[in-house]
Write a protein that holds these residues in place. Structure first.
Motif, PDB file in Angstrom:
ATOM      1  N   ASP A 101      38.727  16.435  38.322  1.00 49.48           N
ATOM      2  CA  ASP A 101      38.143  15.101  38.433  1.00 49.48           C
ATOM      3  C   ASP A 101      37.541  14.856  39.811  1.00 49.48           C
ATOM      4  O   ASP A 101      36.679  13.990  39.971  1.00 49.48           O
ATOM      5  N   ASP A 105      34.367  12.487  41.006  1.00 50.72           N
ATOM      6  CA  ASP A 105      34.826  11.376  41.841  1.00 50.72           C
ATOM      7  C   ASP A 105      34.423  11.548  43.305  1.00 50.72           C
ATOM      8  O   ASP A 105      34.882  10.787  44.162  1.00 50.72           O
ATOM      9  N   LEU A 106      33.574  12.516  43.606  1.00 52.48           N
ATOM     10  CA  LEU A 106      33.146  12.790  44.980  1.00 52.48           C
ATOM     11  C   LEU A 106      32.269  11.639  45.478  1.00 52.48           C
ATOM     12  O   LEU A 106      31.242  11.331  44.884  1.00 52.48           O
ATOM     13  N   PHE A 107      32.706  11.007  46.566  1.00 56.82           N
ATOM     14  CA  PHE A 107      31.947   9.900  47.144  1.00 56.82           C
ATOM     15  C   PHE A 107      30.827  10.426  48.013  1.00 56.82           C
ATOM     16  O   PHE A 107      30.978  11.419  48.721  1.00 56.82           O
ATOM     17  N   LYS A 113      28.659   6.084  46.787  1.00 56.09           N
ATOM     18  CA  LYS A 113      29.278   5.949  45.472  1.00 56.09           C
ATOM     19  C   LYS A 113      29.707   7.312  44.927  1.00 56.09           C
ATOM     20  O   LYS A 113      29.375   8.348  45.485  1.00 56.09           O
ATOM     21  N   LYS A 114      30.408   7.283  43.805  1.00 53.71           N
ATOM     22  CA  LYS A 114      30.859   8.519  43.168  1.00 53.71           C
ATOM     23  C   LYS A 114      29.678   9.268  42.545  1.00 53.71           C
ATOM     24  O   LYS A 114      28.732   8.653  42.049  1.00 53.71           O
ATOM     25  N   ARG A 116      29.861  10.931  39.757  1.00 53.46           N
ATOM     26  CA  ARG A 116      29.991  10.624  38.330  1.00 53.46           C
ATOM     27  C   ARG A 116      29.599  11.808  37.446  1.00 53.46           C
ATOM     28  O   ARG A 116      28.978  12.764  37.871  1.00 53.46           O
ATOM     29  N   GLN A 147      28.127  14.424  49.671  1.00 56.98           N
ATOM     30  CA  GLN A 147      29.259  13.858  50.402  1.00 56.98           C
ATOM     31  C   GLN A 147      28.844  13.361  51.778  1.00 56.98           C
ATOM     32  O   GLN A 147      29.367  12.344  52.248  1.00 56.98           O
ATOM     33  N   GLN A 152      36.436  13.728  51.926  1.00 59.19           N
ATOM     34  CA  GLN A 152      36.741  14.148  50.559  1.00 59.19           C
ATOM     35  C   GLN A 152      38.062  13.517  50.148  1.00 59.19           C
ATOM     36  O   GLN A 152      39.066  13.635  50.832  1.00 59.19           O
TER      37      GLN A 152
END
Length: 164
Positions: A101, A105-107, A113-114, A116, A147, A152
């Motif tokens: 995940d 879910d990496l911003f 934002k993620k 997605r 990123q 992370q």
């Protein structure tokens, strides 16, 4: 396999449903791939089951998602969890991906934002025809670029393989 793993994790973590005990669990995509098990035409069968983690197949430039069950391994006291098993008839050129995940879910990005699922799908659809080593470099660089300077927040693991 996932049903047995769930029972063993609950036992190892002493999860009995009592108050104040650990509710740790895990999500997993599990694949079994045995080149000696084929259909009458010689196509290999891939077995997949997932606990909150899907399997993605790209075939003929189309992404097909095999959805995971909305159950975790350990972590809750749902009795007798039953995980669906998919038997997938593979074809030469198929590319399969499983991932944690943390990948979706990496911003990052310009708004922090993620990434997605749609962002990851777009990335994989753009690189899936390339050799796997090239994909690895592009995906890794894309994650780093997305990123930026943000920290992370979760583990990141993506595994892909192609059927020859």
């Amino acid at each position: 396999v996932l049903e047995k793993l769930d029972a063993k994790i609950k036992k190892a973590l002493r999860q009995t449903g009592e108050k104040n005990e650990t509710t740790d669990g895990m999500d997993i995509a599990f694949c079994e791939f045995d080149r000696t098990k084929t259909d009458k035409d010689g196509n290999v069968i891939l077995n997949y089951s997932g606990a909150y983690r899907p399997l993605w197949l790209i075939r003929d430039k189309e992404l097909i998602e095999y959805k995971a069950d909305k159950l975790s391994i350990g972590g809750d006291m749902t009795a007798d969890k039953v995980f669906n098993e998919y038997k997938i008839l593979t074809k030469p050129g198929d590319v399969f991906y499983i991932f944690t995940d943390g990948c979706v879910d990496l911003f990052g990005g310009k708004d922090g934002k993620k990434l997605r699922a749609n962002g990851l799908k777009d990335l994989l659809l753009n690189v899936h025809l390339l050799p796997m080593r090239e994909q690895e470099k592009i995906i890794s660089n894309s994650f780093k670029e997305w990123q930026g300077d943000l920290e992370q927040a979760d583990d990141i693991l993506l595994m892909g393989f192609r059927i020859d």
